[in-house]
Design a protein around this motif. Structure first.
Motif, mmCIF file in Angstrom:
data_model
loop_
_atom_site.group_PDB
_atom_site.id
_atom_site.type_symbol
_atom_site.label_atom_id
_atom_site.label_comp_id
_atom_site.label_asym_id
_atom_site.label_seq_id
_atom_site.Cartn_x
_atom_site.Cartn_y
_atom_site.Cartn_z
ATOM 1 N N THR A 1 0.853 -1.182 0.000
ATOM 2 C CA THR A 1 0.000 0.000 0.000
ATOM 3 C C THR A 1 0.892 1.236 0.000
ATOM 4 O OG1 THR A 1 -0.140 0.279 2.407
ATOM 5 C CG2 THR A 1 -1.720 -1.239 1.387
ATOM 6 N N LEU B 1 -2.057 3.191 -3.580
ATOM 7 C CA LEU B 1 -1.993 1.745 -3.820
ATOM 8 C C LEU B 1 -2.698 1.036 -2.671
ATOM 9 C CD1 LEU B 1 1.702 1.303 -5.056
ATOM 10 C CD2 LEU B 1 -0.373 1.550 -6.444
ATOM 11 N N ILE C 1 -1.220 -4.297 -3.267
ATOM 12 C CA ILE C 1 -0.703 -4.868 -4.517
ATOM 13 C C ILE C 1 0.078 -6.153 -4.220
ATOM 14 C CG2 ILE C 1 0.881 -4.535 -6.459
ATOM 15 C CD1 ILE C 1 -1.557 -2.817 -6.767
ATOM 16 N N LEU D 1 2.261 -8.805 -6.426
ATOM 17 C CA LEU D 1 2.843 -8.945 -7.769
ATOM 18 C C LEU D 1 4.168 -9.684 -7.684
ATOM 19 C CD1 LEU D 1 2.813 -8.155 -10.824
ATOM 20 C CD2 LEU D 1 4.066 -6.076 -10.160
ATOM 21 N N LYS E 1 -0.097 3.501 -11.288
ATOM 22 C CA LYS E 1 0.935 2.721 -11.987
ATOM 23 C C LYS E 1 2.330 3.328 -11.840
ATOM 24 C CE LYS E 1 -0.099 4.671 -16.593
ATOM 25 N NZ LYS E 1 -1.082 5.690 -16.124
ATOM 26 N N LEU F 1 3.575 2.656 -8.319
ATOM 27 C CA LEU F 1 4.063 1.280 -8.221
ATOM 28 C C LEU F 1 5.451 1.160 -8.850
ATOM 29 C CD1 LEU F 1 3.711 -1.709 -7.546
ATOM 30 C CD2 LEU F 1 2.463 -1.971 -9.711
ATOM 31 N N ILE G 1 -3.870 -1.632 -13.713
ATOM 32 C CA ILE G 1 -4.137 -1.073 -12.394
ATOM 33 C C ILE G 1 -5.240 -0.028 -12.509
ATOM 34 C CG2 ILE G 1 -3.196 0.260 -10.467
ATOM 35 C CD1 ILE G 1 -0.540 -0.972 -10.949
ATOM 36 N N ARG H 1 -5.487 -0.816 -7.483
ATOM 37 C CA ARG H 1 -5.531 -2.281 -7.391
ATOM 38 C C ARG H 1 -5.254 -2.897 -8.761
ATOM 39 N NH1 ARG H 1 -8.065 -3.340 -2.480
ATOM 40 N NH2 ARG H 1 -9.458 -1.677 -1.726
ATOM 41 N N ILE H 2 -4.658 -4.080 -8.769
ATOM 42 C CA ILE H 2 -4.483 -4.824 -10.021
ATOM 43 C C ILE H 2 -5.821 -5.451 -10.381
ATOM 44 C CG2 ILE H 2 -3.350 -6.778 -11.146
ATOM 45 C CD1 ILE H 2 -0.898 -6.233 -9.417
ATOM 46 N N ASP I 1 -4.450 -9.405 -14.971
ATOM 47 C CA ASP I 1 -3.091 -9.915 -15.140
ATOM 48 C C ASP I 1 -3.164 -10.993 -16.195
ATOM 49 O OD1 ASP I 1 -0.580 -11.155 -14.975
ATOM 50 O OD2 ASP I 1 -0.469 -10.988 -12.801
#
Length: 228
Positions: free
Chosen positions: A7, A20, A23, A25, A43, A46, A212, A216-217, A220
Motif C-alpha cells: 500500500t 496503492l 498490490i 505482484l 501505476k 508502483l 491497475i 488495485r491490479i 493480469d
C-alpha cells in the motif's frame, strides 16, 4: 521480485490519500511486463516503489532475495545503481554533458576508473547505434537519439532489470517502434523489462500485461482473467 500487500498513502493536510491498495505482484527473471492503467491509477507510484525511488507505506518487497524494507538509504542506492536501469519519458540527460559523458554517469557513482568508463560507454553507445554521436550534446540530438542515449546509460552498469516509464511518450510513432524493438531485443538477451504505459499498442510489445485501476491490479494476463 515479489511484492505482497503493498500500500502507499500520502497525507494532504488532514486527509490521507491511498494510492496503492494492497498490490500483490511477482515478476520472474527475464519477463517483459507492461503496467497499464489510466492517469491517477497508481501505476507510476508502483513503478517508483519497484525502482526503490519510493517506499511502500505497508507490505513487503523482496528483490533478488533481499527484503527491501530492511535496507538503509546507502544500501538502497547501491541496489539501484547495480541492479536497476531507468528509462524515463523525458530522458533526463544533463544538458551540459555530451552523450558519452551522460552514459558514464552511473559508472562514476559506481567508482569505475576513467579508462574503463570510456570503454564501457562507447560499447553501449555502439549497442544503441549512436557511437558516432558520442560527442554531441543533448540539444544536438533528436528525441529518439536522446532516448537511445538514456537506454545506453541504463544498461552501462549491466543491471538485471530495466524500468521504462512511458519510454515512448515524447516520441513519434516510427521512433517509438524503434525504441520498443530495442527493448524487445534487450529482453531476448535476458533483461527483465518493466514498462509503464497507457497505450495498448505499446503494451503489445510486452509478453505480460497487468492493469491497475484505483490502486488495485484488476487484470493480469498471466492468469488471463480479471481480478474483481
Amino acid at each position: 521480485m515479489e511484492l505482497k500487500g503493498i500500500t502507499k498513502s500520502y497525507r494532504n493536510g488532514e486527509q490521507e490519500l491511498e494510492v496503492l491498495k494492497g498490490i500483490d505482484l511477482t515478476v520472474q527473471e527475464g519477463e517483459f511486463l507492461a503496467i497499464m492503467g489510466p492517469s491517477g491509477s497508481g501505476k507510476s507510484t508502483l513503478m517508483n516503489i519497484i525502482g526503490l525511488l519510493d517506499k511502500a507505506t505497508k507490505g513487503s518487497y523482496s528483490l533478488s532475495g533481499q527484503a527491501v524494507e530492511k535496507l538503509n538509504q546507502n544500501q538502497l542506492a547501491h541496489v539501484r545503481n547495480k541492479e536497476i536501469g531507468f528509462v524515463f519519458q523525458q530522458f533526463f540527460l544533463l544538458s551540459k554533458l555530451n552523450a558519452q559523458d551522460n552514459v558514464e554517469l552511473p559508472l562514476i557513482y559506481a567508482g569505475v576508473s576513467s579508462s574503463k568508463r570510456h570503454e564501457l560507454s562507447q560499447q553501449f553507445l555502439e549497442k544503441v547505434e549512436l557511437v558516432d554521436r558520442r560527442k554531441h550534446l543533448p540539444s544536438e540530438l533528436s528525441g529518439g537519439q536522446k532516448q537511445r542515449v538514456a537506454i545506453a546509460r541504463a544498461l552501462v552498469n549491466n543491471p538485471s532489470i530495466i524500468l521504462a516509464d512511458e519510454p515512448t511518450g515524447a516520441l513519434d510513432t516510427k521512433t517509438s517502434n524503434q525504441i520498443l524493438e530495442l527493448l524487445t531485443q534487450l529482453n531476448h538477451e535476458g533483461k527483465t523489462i518493466i514498462m509503464v504505459t497507457h497505450e495498448p499498442e505499446i503494451a503489445d510489445y510486452a509478453t505480460r500485461k497487468i492493469v491497475i485501476r484505483d490502486g488495485r491490479i484488476t487484470m493480469d494476463t498471466t492468469d488471463s482473467v480479471r481480478i474483481d
